[in-house]
Each structure stands twice: as structure tokens, then as C-alpha cells.
Design an enzyme around this catalytic site. Sequence first.
Site, PDB file in Angstrom:
ATOM      1  N   LYS A   1       0.844  -1.210   0.000  1.00  0.00           N
ATOM      2  CA  LYS A   1       0.000   0.000   0.000  1.00  0.00           C
ATOM      3  C   LYS A   1       0.874   1.253   0.000  1.00  0.00           C
ATOM      4  O   LYS A   1       1.732   1.417   0.854  1.00  0.00           O
ATOM      5  CB  LYS A   1      -0.917  -0.014   1.234  1.00  0.00           C
ATOM      6  CG  LYS A   1      -1.666   1.310   1.477  1.00  0.00           C
ATOM      7  CD  LYS A   1      -2.598   1.215   2.689  1.00  0.00           C
ATOM      8  CE  LYS A   1      -3.217   2.572   3.048  1.00  0.00           C
ATOM      9  NZ  LYS A   1      -4.086   2.509   4.241  1.00  0.00           N
TER      10      LYS A   1
ATOM     11  N   ASP B   1      -2.337  10.100   4.096  1.00  0.00           N
ATOM     12  CA  ASP B   1      -3.741   9.745   4.271  1.00  0.00           C
ATOM     13  C   ASP B   1      -4.432  10.765   5.171  1.00  0.00           C
ATOM     14  O   ASP B   1      -4.336  10.700   6.399  1.00  0.00           O
ATOM     15  CB  ASP B   1      -3.854   8.336   4.871  1.00  0.00           C
ATOM     16  CG  ASP B   1      -5.315   7.883   4.999  1.00  0.00           C
ATOM     17  OD1 ASP B   1      -6.199   8.584   4.460  1.00  0.00           O
ATOM     18  OD2 ASP B   1      -5.545   6.827   5.634  1.00  0.00           O
TER      19      ASP B   1
ATOM     20  N   LYS C   1      -9.845  12.707   8.658  1.00  0.00           N
ATOM     21  CA  LYS C   1      -9.354  12.290   9.973  1.00  0.00           C
ATOM     22  C   LYS C   1      -9.265  13.506  10.890  1.00  0.00           C
ATOM     23  O   LYS C   1      -9.050  14.621  10.421  1.00  0.00           O
ATOM     24  CB  LYS C   1      -7.941  11.700   9.832  1.00  0.00           C
ATOM     25  CG  LYS C   1      -7.876  10.328   9.200  1.00  0.00           C
ATOM     26  CD  LYS C   1      -6.451   9.816   9.214  1.00  0.00           C
ATOM     27  CE  LYS C   1      -6.314   8.494   8.478  1.00  0.00           C
ATOM     28  NZ  LYS C   1      -7.048   7.388   9.120  1.00  0.00           N
TER      29      LYS C   1
ATOM     30  N   ASP D   1       1.677   6.005   5.753  1.00  0.00           N
ATOM     31  CA  ASP D   1       0.669   5.151   5.129  1.00  0.00           C
ATOM     32  C   ASP D   1       1.159   4.550   3.803  1.00  0.00           C
ATOM     33  O   ASP D   1       0.417   3.853   3.128  1.00  0.00           O
ATOM     34  CB  ASP D   1      -0.627   5.945   4.924  1.00  0.00           C
ATOM     35  CG  ASP D   1      -1.859   5.076   5.072  1.00  0.00           C
ATOM     36  OD1 ASP D   1      -1.756   3.987   5.668  1.00  0.00           O
ATOM     37  OD2 ASP D   1      -2.929   5.482   4.575  1.00  0.00           O
TER      38      ASP D   1
ATOM     39  N   ASP E   1     -12.018   7.161   3.995  1.00  0.00           N
ATOM     40  CA  ASP E   1     -10.815   6.871   4.778  1.00  0.00           C
ATOM     41  C   ASP E   1     -10.450   5.389   4.716  1.00  0.00           C
ATOM     42  O   ASP E   1      -9.346   5.001   5.106  1.00  0.00           O
ATOM     43  CB  ASP E   1     -11.024   7.325   6.228  1.00  0.00           C
ATOM     44  CG  ASP E   1      -9.716   7.448   6.997  1.00  0.00           C
ATOM     45  OD1 ASP E   1      -8.651   7.403   6.345  1.00  0.00           O
ATOM     46  OD2 ASP E   1      -9.766   7.591   8.232  1.00  0.00           O
TER      47      ASP E   1
ATOM     48  N   ARG F   1      -7.678  -0.385   1.060  1.00  0.00           N
ATOM     49  CA  ARG F   1      -8.239  -1.577   0.414  1.00  0.00           C
ATOM     50  C   ARG F   1      -8.679  -1.255  -1.004  1.00  0.00           C
ATOM     51  O   ARG F   1      -8.648  -2.116  -1.883  1.00  0.00           O
ATOM     52  CB  ARG F   1      -9.409  -2.121   1.257  1.00  0.00           C
ATOM     53  CG  ARG F   1     -10.535  -1.123   1.428  1.00  0.00           C
ATOM     54  CD  ARG F   1     -11.439  -1.459   2.599  1.00  0.00           C
ATOM     55  NE  ARG F   1     -10.789  -1.208   3.897  1.00  0.00           N
ATOM     56  CZ  ARG F   1     -11.339  -1.458   5.069  1.00  0.00           C
ATOM     57  NH1 ARG F   1     -12.552  -1.983   5.133  1.00  0.00           N
ATOM     58  NH2 ARG F   1     -10.689  -1.204   6.184  1.00  0.00           N
TER      59      ARG F   1
HETATM   60  N1  BES Z   1      -4.212   4.310   7.033  1.00  0.00           N
HETATM   61  C1  BES Z   1      -5.358   4.034   7.798  1.00  0.00           C
HETATM   62  C2  BES Z   1      -5.131   2.980   8.868  1.00  0.00           C
HETATM   63  C3  BES Z   1      -4.218   3.415   9.967  1.00  0.00           C
HETATM   64  C4  BES Z   1      -4.735   4.069  11.062  1.00  0.00           C
HETATM   65  C5  BES Z   1      -2.886   3.119   9.919  1.00  0.00           C
HETATM   66  C6  BES Z   1      -3.892   4.451  12.093  1.00  0.00           C
HETATM   67  C7  BES Z   1      -2.057   3.490  10.947  1.00  0.00           C
HETATM   68  C8  BES Z   1      -2.564   4.140  12.036  1.00  0.00           C
HETATM   69  C9  BES Z   1      -6.485   3.541   6.898  1.00  0.00           C
HETATM   70  O1  BES Z   1      -6.505   4.079   5.632  1.00  0.00           O
HETATM   71  C10 BES Z   1      -7.763   3.908   7.571  1.00  0.00           C
HETATM   72  O2  BES Z   1      -7.992   5.063   7.723  1.00  0.00           O
HETATM   73  N2  BES Z   1      -8.534   2.917   7.969  1.00  0.00           N
HETATM   74  C11 BES Z   1      -9.756   3.152   8.642  1.00  0.00           C
HETATM   75  C12 BES Z   1     -10.756   2.150   8.118  1.00  0.00           C
HETATM   76  C13 BES Z   1     -12.169   2.414   8.561  1.00  0.00           C
HETATM   77  C14 BES Z   1     -12.661   3.720   7.979  1.00  0.00           C
HETATM   78  C15 BES Z   1     -13.030   1.266   8.123  1.00  0.00           C
HETATM   79  C16 BES Z   1      -9.535   2.976  10.129  1.00  0.00           C
HETATM   80  O3  BES Z   1      -8.757   2.115  10.531  1.00  0.00           O
HETATM   81  O4  BES Z   1     -10.128   3.726  10.889  1.00  0.00           O
HETATM   82 ZN    ZN Z   2      -4.709   4.667   4.884  1.00  0.00          ZN
HETATM   83 MN    MN Z   3      -7.479   5.930   5.586  1.00  0.00          MN
END
Ligand code: BES
Ligand code: ZN
Ligand code: MN
Length: 499
Positions: A258, A263, A270, A281, A340, A344
Site C-alpha cells: 500500500k 492519508d 481524519k 501510510d 478513509d 483496500r
Molecule cells: N491508514 C489508515 C489505517 C491506519 C490508522 C494506519 C492508524 C495506521 C494508524 C487507513 O486508511 C484507515 O484510515 N482505515 C480506517 C478504516 C475504517 C474507515 C473502516 C480505520 O482504521 O479507521
Molecule cells: Zn490509509
Molecule cells: Mn485511511
Amino acid sequence: MIPRLRVDSKAGGRPVVLPVFQTPGDPVWPRRAAAWPKSLLTGARDDGFTGKIGETHLISGPNAQASEKILLVGLGKKESADGQSLRLFGAGAYRRLRSTRWTTARFLIADDVIPAAEAARAVAEGVGLAAYRFDKHQSEKTGGDLLKEIVFDAPTPDLREAMEGVRLGTLWAEAVACARDLINEPPSHKTPVTLGRWAQQLAGGRLRVRVYDKRALQKMGAGALLGVNRGSAHPPVLVHLRYTPAGKPKRRIAFVGKGITFDSGGLSLKPADGMMTMKYDMAGAATVFSLFKILPRLAPDIEVHGVAPVTENMPGPDAYKPGDVVTALNGKTIEVLNTDAEGRVVLADALTFATRLDVEEIVDVATLTGAATVALGKNIAACLSNTPRLTERLRAAADAAGEKLWPLPLETTYREHLRSKVADLKNIGNPGEAGTIIGGLFLEEFVAGKPWAHIDMAGVGWNAAGTPTSAPGATGAVVRTFLNYLWSLHLGQRREATA
Ligand code: BES
Ligand code: ZN
Ligand code: MN
């Protein structure tokens, strides 16, 4: 800067680094140190030195000449000592040496717990990992470059293997440093096109690199990656690296990483705190790139592909919106309900791309879900796979690296959480329920049934405080797991075919 590491059992003199085991009472010498006077230990113990892993104690010889300096470094309890103890021994020794003015030192390599060659490799790795710093944006460098060389004093019969061990340990550390550099780089300094150019410069010899730009992605039909990119001022790229061995490959494998260079969450923005570290990220992509940094010198008999979808996730004027539907490279439609959950979405296209390569297995690595940290914390990465044997082999590779990987199930009854009313699937499940598993189940839709494993490195990829082997910031986690895995395939261990 990693000091020059070499093996020489005849190099006398120099300040010497002596390993010491911890026992409930006295700290004790390993076999290799038997010739040194026991009295050194008695004095050290009286000063409170116990031989805990990585603990150090500096002793001056009677004339206080540099060559009479002795650094005692703990190896921990002998019963529980292993490769990781030796890595931490190397790291502890290096960090203590850095605060001296010594330009050289001689490390006695203990072979009590693992053979000298493996021990030398682990110590070299530990030194290399501890030597990393990210100071390119600081006018005042943190120093430590006085130490130019470390001589590994290994038992004579094992010299050649020890040299090979030191070579591998140093290479592993170099790959980790490469990943850390890419991840620590500020987000606006590593736009997708910049990262693509960086990857391109690795090309040469047995390594080919192709960077698909925005137009190529449009032609290809990578609608998922393009969808995530829409809110960004910087166009996306998809990077494909390929290492081809000289002979017939023992296996063909693709690593997919990825590559979100920042992000923000997109329109599902966020909070400020959650964004602070989001330059990491793209740690998955950095992990994959760093393998290729050393692959030509490692030269395994494995065909290795690297695939990285690279873009920012931003809330710009044309950003994809909650409720939008994008069409992925394999034709599946995705309803984006949370912008966010972008990792995926971009991986959907990258995984499809990987399934079209002629490979036997696909391993992806991603900072995919915050839920991975909730489930397993900051020291254990999650592994989800449709092929249990692949999980086992990756876990063995992680163990050998002193890294931790733990399986989570691809629970089929949760698949319905991804069911969409308007598209083939949606990009989120039920809030607060099995976030990491849902991420894995989503990705599984894009691997076309091929043997595949997904590693969620959101928890392990970043450490704000730092550890003995990792400066604060990017950890470079999973790089050595992958290298160990590749190297074990090369050596032909466990060469059973994956079904
Ligand atoms: N990059 C983030 C995941 C992440 C969060 C990595 C904190 C490292 C530290 C990812 O893109 C994301 O935001 N995922 C969301 C998914 C949710 C919206 C289903 C998450 O984990 O909140
Ligand atoms: Zn992310
Ligand atoms: Mn994200």
C-alpha cells in the site's frame, strides 16, 4: 551510517566488546571470553552490572589506553538467549560505542546459543539497525560517525561462514534503512511521481521497473486507484518491479504494498491527531521497494515482483465522495461509504494487477486498519491468508527476524458485512466490528483465488518513542521478515508446492 563490519579472528588490540550472560547471582562469561580475567566481572557486578540484554558497562584498563578499554554488554539469561538477544547485544554495544570517541572496536562473537556464523549475522544486523538515523532535514547531525569500523572476532573454523553472516546481516539492515528513509520522508517530498522516479532508479541488470502513470492507469481501467486519487493535486502511479534470477526460478512471488503517501482520510476527514503520522501510510510500498534495493546483491533463485499503487488520499475539490461507486481493474464495483478506508480500494487494483503476473503466490503488506493496533498492539503484525501454509512460513520468517506475526481468520460469515445495496461490495463493514478481518475479506475479493497472504502492519510500522533497534519514527518492520522468507525459499527449505 553503518560502520564497516568485517570478520578477523587475529585482529588484536582495539577496545574490545565482551558479551556477558546474566544469572541470578554472578554475570558469567560465554565460552569465547574464558581467557579474560574473572575479576572484570566481579568489579562490574559490584558496580551494578547484571548482564541484562543490551546492558553495557565500560571498564578502563590500568593504563587507560584506548586498546585496554573493555565494554561489557549483556546477552541476558543463557537459557532464553537466541538470535534476538544477539541483535540486541549488537544494538546495545553500538549505541554505547557511539557515545565514545573510539574509531574502531573488536566484538567477541559468542557461540554458546547459536553457531558463530549465525551469531555474527545477528550481531551485524543489530548494529546496522541501531546505526540508523533520520537527520537529513536537520542542520545539526547527531554524530556517531567517529566509529568507522567494527571487527568481529569469531572462532577460526567458522570464519568464512561468519563473513557471509555479516554480509547478510548488513544487507538486511541496509534494506530496513531504505524503507525507513522512504517512510520518514515528509509527505510533500514524496509525491507519487517522485516515488515512482525513485523506484525507477533501481532498474538495471536483472531488475526491471515500470511506472504506470495516470494515463496508463486510465487505459488499464484502474478505476479504484484513480477514484482514491481524485481528491489529490498529484497524479497517482502504479509501480511494478521485477527481479529475474539468472537460472530457472525456484519460485515466483509477488509482493504488493500500500502506497498512500499521505492519508488525510479524504472527505471522511481524519481528526488532526490521527493525521499527524499519516506519511507512514506508504510503509507497505516502502517495504516492497526496499527488498528490491538489495535483491540484485542477494541474487536469490526466485522471481520476485513488487507492485505498489501510489497516491495521496486528499479531500480536494474533485475528491471521491461517500456514496460514490468506482469500478476496479477486475470489473468489480465498489461503493465507497468511507473515503478513509482507501487502502483496500487502491490495493484492489494492485492485487488484480498481481494476479495477472505469472506468480505462484501473492503477499501484500499494508498499514490498512487502526483496528490492527487495537487487536495486536504495536509489536505484532496481523496476517490473514487463504493458504495456511503460507501463514506458517511467513511466521517462521518473522520469528527468525525477531519480528512478530499473528494470524487472524478470514471469517466467511462476515463477508455479508461487505454486501452493498448498489454495487458488488462496499468498502466498510459494521463499525467497531472486526475491522482488520473486514479489511482482509475485502482484499480477498481481488486475488482471484490465488495463494495469498495479507499483512496488516498499521500497528508495527511506526514507533514514536523508538526502540533499541529502531530510531523514533518508521520502524522498517516486516522488511526482514520478507527477506528471511525469500532467503528460505532460495535455500530450498520447505519447498513444498503451494496448492
Ligand atoms: N491508514 C489508515 C489505517 C491506519 C490508522 C494506519 C492508524 C495506521 C494508524 C487507513 O486508511 C484507515 O484510515 N482505515 C480506517 C478504516 C475504517 C474507515 C473502516 C480505520 O482504521 O479507521
Ligand atoms: Zn490509509
Ligand atoms: Mn485511511
